[in-house]
Motif scaffolding. Structure first.
Motif, PDB file in Angstrom:
ATOM      1  N   GLN A  24       1.178  -1.110   0.562  1.00 21.61           N
ATOM      2  CA  GLN A  24      -0.288   0.053   0.018  1.00 21.61           C
ATOM      3  C   GLN A  24       0.782   1.039  -0.235  1.00 21.61           C
ATOM      4  OE1 GLN A  24      -2.210  -0.488   3.892  1.00 21.61           O
ATOM      5  NE2 GLN A  24      -3.866  -1.626   1.559  1.00 21.61           N
ATOM      6  N   LEU A  25       1.002   1.982  -1.309  1.00 18.56           N
ATOM      7  CA  LEU A  25       2.370   2.924  -1.452  1.00 18.56           C
ATOM      8  C   LEU A  25       0.768   4.468  -1.682  1.00 18.56           C
ATOM      9  CD1 LEU A  25       3.937   1.629  -4.375  1.00 18.56           C
ATOM     10  CD2 LEU A  25       4.811   1.931  -0.911  1.00 18.56           C
ATOM     11  N   ASP A  52      -1.492   5.887  -5.705  1.00 22.73           N
ATOM     12  CA  ASP A  52      -2.173   7.186  -6.049  1.00 22.73           C
ATOM     13  C   ASP A  52      -2.355   6.879  -7.533  1.00 22.73           C
ATOM     14  OD1 ASP A  52      -2.613   8.452  -3.111  1.00 22.73           O
ATOM     15  OD2 ASP A  52       0.078   8.493  -3.251  1.00 22.73           O
ATOM     16  N   CYS A  53      -3.448   5.985  -7.841  1.00 26.74           N
ATOM     17  CA  CYS A  53      -3.123   6.052  -9.833  1.00 26.74           C
ATOM     18  C   CYS A  53      -4.726   6.993  -9.822  1.00 26.74           C
ATOM     19  CB  CYS A  53      -3.209   4.904  -9.987  1.00 26.74           C
ATOM     20  SG  CYS A  53      -3.232   4.062  -9.707  1.00 26.74           S
ATOM     21  N   GLY A  54      -5.538   7.355  -8.716  1.00 26.02           N
ATOM     22  CA  GLY A  54      -7.113   7.776  -9.404  1.00 26.02           C
ATOM     23  C   GLY A  54      -6.794   9.099 -10.223  1.00 26.02           C
ATOM     24  N   VAL A  55      -8.122   9.207 -10.821  1.00 26.85           N
ATOM     25  CA  VAL A  55      -7.942  10.280 -11.324  1.00 26.85           C
ATOM     26  C   VAL A  55      -9.084  11.254 -10.136  1.00 26.85           C
ATOM     27  CG1 VAL A  55      -9.220  11.476 -12.821  1.00 26.85           C
ATOM     28  CG2 VAL A  55      -7.508  10.238 -13.454  1.00 26.85           C
ATOM     29  N   CYS A  71      -6.894   2.380  -6.817  1.00 24.61           N
ATOM     30  CA  CYS A  71      -6.694   3.606  -7.134  1.00 24.61           C
ATOM     31  C   CYS A  71      -7.224   4.890  -5.717  1.00 24.61           C
ATOM     32  CB  CYS A  71      -7.152   3.615  -8.490  1.00 24.61           C
ATOM     33  SG  CYS A  71      -5.985   3.302  -9.558  1.00 24.61           S
ATOM     34  N   CYS A  72      -6.149   5.130  -5.384  1.00 27.82           N
ATOM     35  CA  CYS A  72      -6.553   6.637  -4.937  1.00 27.82           C
ATOM     36  C   CYS A  72      -6.176   8.069  -5.488  1.00 27.82           C
ATOM     37  CB  CYS A  72      -5.925   6.934  -3.831  1.00 27.82           C
ATOM     38  SG  CYS A  72      -5.965   4.941  -2.174  1.00 27.82           S
ATOM     39  N   ASN A  73      -7.232   8.592  -5.301  1.00 22.57           N
ATOM     40  CA  ASN A  73      -7.315  10.050  -6.178  1.00 22.57           C
ATOM     41  C   ASN A  73      -6.822  10.961  -5.141  1.00 22.57           C
ATOM     42  OD1 ASN A  73      -9.509  10.651  -4.828  1.00 22.57           O
ATOM     43  ND2 ASN A  73     -10.728  10.386  -6.037  1.00 22.57           N
ATOM     44  N   TYR A  77      -9.961   9.418  -1.724  1.00 23.84           N
ATOM     45  CA  TYR A  77     -10.869   8.201  -2.291  1.00 23.84           C
ATOM     46  C   TYR A  77     -10.395   7.092  -3.097  1.00 23.84           C
ATOM     47  CZ  TYR A  77     -15.260   6.039  -4.205  1.00 23.84           C
ATOM     48  OH  TYR A  77     -16.413   4.880  -4.474  1.00 23.84           O
ATOM     49  N   CYS A  78     -10.617   5.761  -2.230  1.00 28.85           N
ATOM     50  CA  CYS A  78      -9.183   4.779  -2.870  1.00 28.85           C
ATOM     51  C   CYS A  78     -11.146   3.796  -3.397  1.00 28.85           C
ATOM     52  CB  CYS A  78      -8.893   3.994  -2.143  1.00 28.85           C
ATOM     53  SG  CYS A  78      -7.870   4.763  -1.103  1.00 28.85           S
TER      54      CYS A  78
END
Length: 114
Positions: A24-25, A52-55, A71-73, A77-78
């Motif tokens: 978990q990064l 943190d690959c979310g939008v 992915c978390c933004n 919010y993941c």
């Protein structure tokens, strides 16, 4: 390793940890990830590999992660990184919206004229 304010590229050595079950990064400022092998989801389900690959992204260019499970933004919010049913059906969101609108218009015409 989440919530540690790490910056820059993640160490290449992360990709060599073959017995890793959970990574978990999220909530760091990582700009690049090494090739991480797919992790076993049997223990932690979709939260096995989180970044943190979310939008919307906190970065100018969002972090790319092909095998992340979540992915978390920038709003913290993941969400699971999986195809939606619309994508599984081979439709873009624009095509789906157009088809839905056309169906609504046809339904209205049927109700009004019959």
């Amino acid at each position: 390793l989440s919530y540690n304010a790490f910056t820059g590229a993640a160490p290449e050595g992360l990709g060599e940890l073959t017995q890793m079950n959970l990574l978990q990064l999220q909530s760091n400022r990582l700009t690049e990830l090494p090739n991480i092998p797919e992790l076993d989801e049997s223990l932690y389900n979709t939260s096995t590999f989180v970044t943190d690959c979310g939008v919307p992204s906190a970065f100018d260019k969002p972090l790319e992660c092909d095998n992340c499970t979540m992915c978390c933004n920038a709003n913290e919010y993941c969400y699971p990184q999986e195809d939606t049913r619309t994508v599984e059906w081979g439709m873009s969101y624009g095509t789906f919206a157009t088809a839905l609108f056309a169906g609504f218009v046809v339904l209205c015409c049927v109700v009004v004229f019959f």
